[in-house]
Design a protein around this motif. Structure first.
Motif, short mmCIF file in Angstrom:
data_model
loop_
_atom_site.label_atom_id
_atom_site.label_comp_id
_atom_site.label_asym_id
_atom_site.label_seq_id
_atom_site.Cartn_x
_atom_site.Cartn_y
_atom_site.Cartn_z
N VAL A 12 0.52 -1.18 -0.17
CA VAL A 12 -0.79 -0.39 -0.60
C VAL A 12 0.71 1.06 -0.05
O VAL A 12 1.94 1.30 0.62
N HIS A 13 0.67 2.32 -1.41
CA HIS A 13 1.54 3.39 -1.19
C HIS A 13 1.15 4.77 -1.99
O HIS A 13 -0.70 4.06 -2.57
N SER A 14 1.55 6.04 -1.61
CA SER A 14 1.22 7.27 -1.20
C SER A 14 2.19 8.02 -1.78
O SER A 14 2.39 7.82 -0.61
N GLY A 15 2.21 8.59 -1.93
CA GLY A 15 2.90 9.89 -2.42
C GLY A 15 4.40 9.37 -2.03
O GLY A 15 5.49 9.76 -1.51
N GLY A 16 4.75 8.42 -2.67
CA GLY A 16 6.05 7.39 -2.37
C GLY A 16 6.58 6.83 -0.89
O GLY A 16 7.36 6.66 -0.90
N ARG A 17 5.46 7.23 -0.27
CA ARG A 17 5.40 6.35 1.23
C ARG A 17 5.17 4.99 1.00
O ARG A 17 3.60 4.67 0.62
N VAL A 18 5.25 3.65 1.66
CA VAL A 18 5.09 2.76 1.99
C VAL A 18 4.16 2.38 3.46
O VAL A 18 5.49 2.05 3.83
N LEU A 19 3.38 1.77 3.32
CA LEU A 19 2.91 1.29 4.45
C LEU A 19 3.48 -0.20 5.31
O LEU A 19 3.09 -0.82 3.99
N ILE A 20 3.80 0.32 6.40
CA ILE A 20 4.32 -0.67 7.47
C ILE A 20 4.11 -0.99 8.74
O ILE A 20 3.09 0.26 9.61
N LEU A 21 2.77 -2.83 8.29
CA LEU A 21 2.17 -2.34 10.10
C LEU A 21 3.45 -3.31 11.18
O LEU A 21 4.15 -3.92 10.56
N ARG A 22 3.40 -3.11 12.25
CA ARG A 22 3.70 -3.66 13.57
C ARG A 22 3.74 -4.53 13.92
O ARG A 22 1.34 -3.96 14.71
N GLU A 77 8.42 -6.19 11.16
CA GLU A 77 6.99 -4.61 10.64
C GLU A 77 6.75 -5.52 9.12
O GLU A 77 7.56 -6.39 8.71
N GLU A 78 5.80 -6.34 8.83
CA GLU A 78 5.34 -6.55 7.59
C GLU A 78 4.57 -5.28 6.93
O GLU A 78 3.89 -4.82 6.96
N LEU A 79 4.25 -6.41 5.82
CA LEU A 79 2.86 -5.39 4.94
C LEU A 79 1.67 -6.07 5.45
O LEU A 79 1.56 -7.08 6.09
N PRO A 80 0.87 -5.11 4.92
CA PRO A 80 -0.94 -5.69 5.00
C PRO A 80 -0.46 -7.33 4.70
O PRO A 80 -0.56 -7.08 3.68
N SER A 81 -1.77 -7.83 5.48
CA SER A 81 -1.72 -9.68 5.42
C SER A 81 -2.44 -10.38 5.70
O SER A 81 -2.54 -9.62 6.67
N GLY A 82 -2.92 -11.10 5.35
CA GLY A 82 -3.29 -12.49 5.55
C GLY A 82 -4.39 -13.33 5.49
O GLY A 82 -3.91 -13.58 4.07
N GLY A 83 -4.39 -14.51 5.62
CA GLY A 83 -5.05 -15.62 5.09
C GLY A 83 -5.71 -15.15 4.19
O GLY A 83 -7.24 -14.92 4.41
N VAL A 84 -6.41 -16.63 3.31
CA VAL A 84 -7.25 -16.61 2.71
C VAL A 84 -8.38 -18.40 3.32
O VAL A 84 -7.88 -19.36 3.41
#
Length: 104
Positions: free
Chosen positions: A25-35, A46-53
């Protein structure tokens, strides 16, 4: 262009027991990282938004659900199916998992 159905078929053929989706997920040259919460599996990473299917689930619906749960995003993800990365790993439950990521 990669068809998302092929990702599921390939994973099943390769014996992958769990599918996980994630997004850049990115906007204005920045990337979202979750902890992750400290008390969660692999707490503090720290990781990118994610989850199980869910079993038999649709990859894009699962991605939309995870983005809603994790960051409050309420509209369907915009996905470029020409850019999908996958990797395999062992989940916290010990199952083989395949993660697919697409920028959005």
């Amino acid at each position: 262009m990669i068809r998302l159905e092929l990702l599921i078929d390939d994973a099943r053929r390769d014996g992958i027991g769990e599918l996980v989706v994630g997004a850049v997920v990115h906007s204005g040259g920045r990337v979202l990282i979750l902890r992750r919460s400290a008390d969660d599996f692999m707490g503090g990473i720290e990781e990118l938004p994610s989850g199980g299917v869910e079993a038999g689930g649709d990859l894009l619906r699962a991605l939309g659900r995870e983005l809603a749960e994790e960051i409050g995003r309420r509209h369907p993800p915009a996905v470029d199916p020409g850019f999908v990365a996958t990797f395999d790993y062992t989940s916290g439950s010990g199952r083989s998992a395949r993660r697919s990521r697409s920028p959005h």
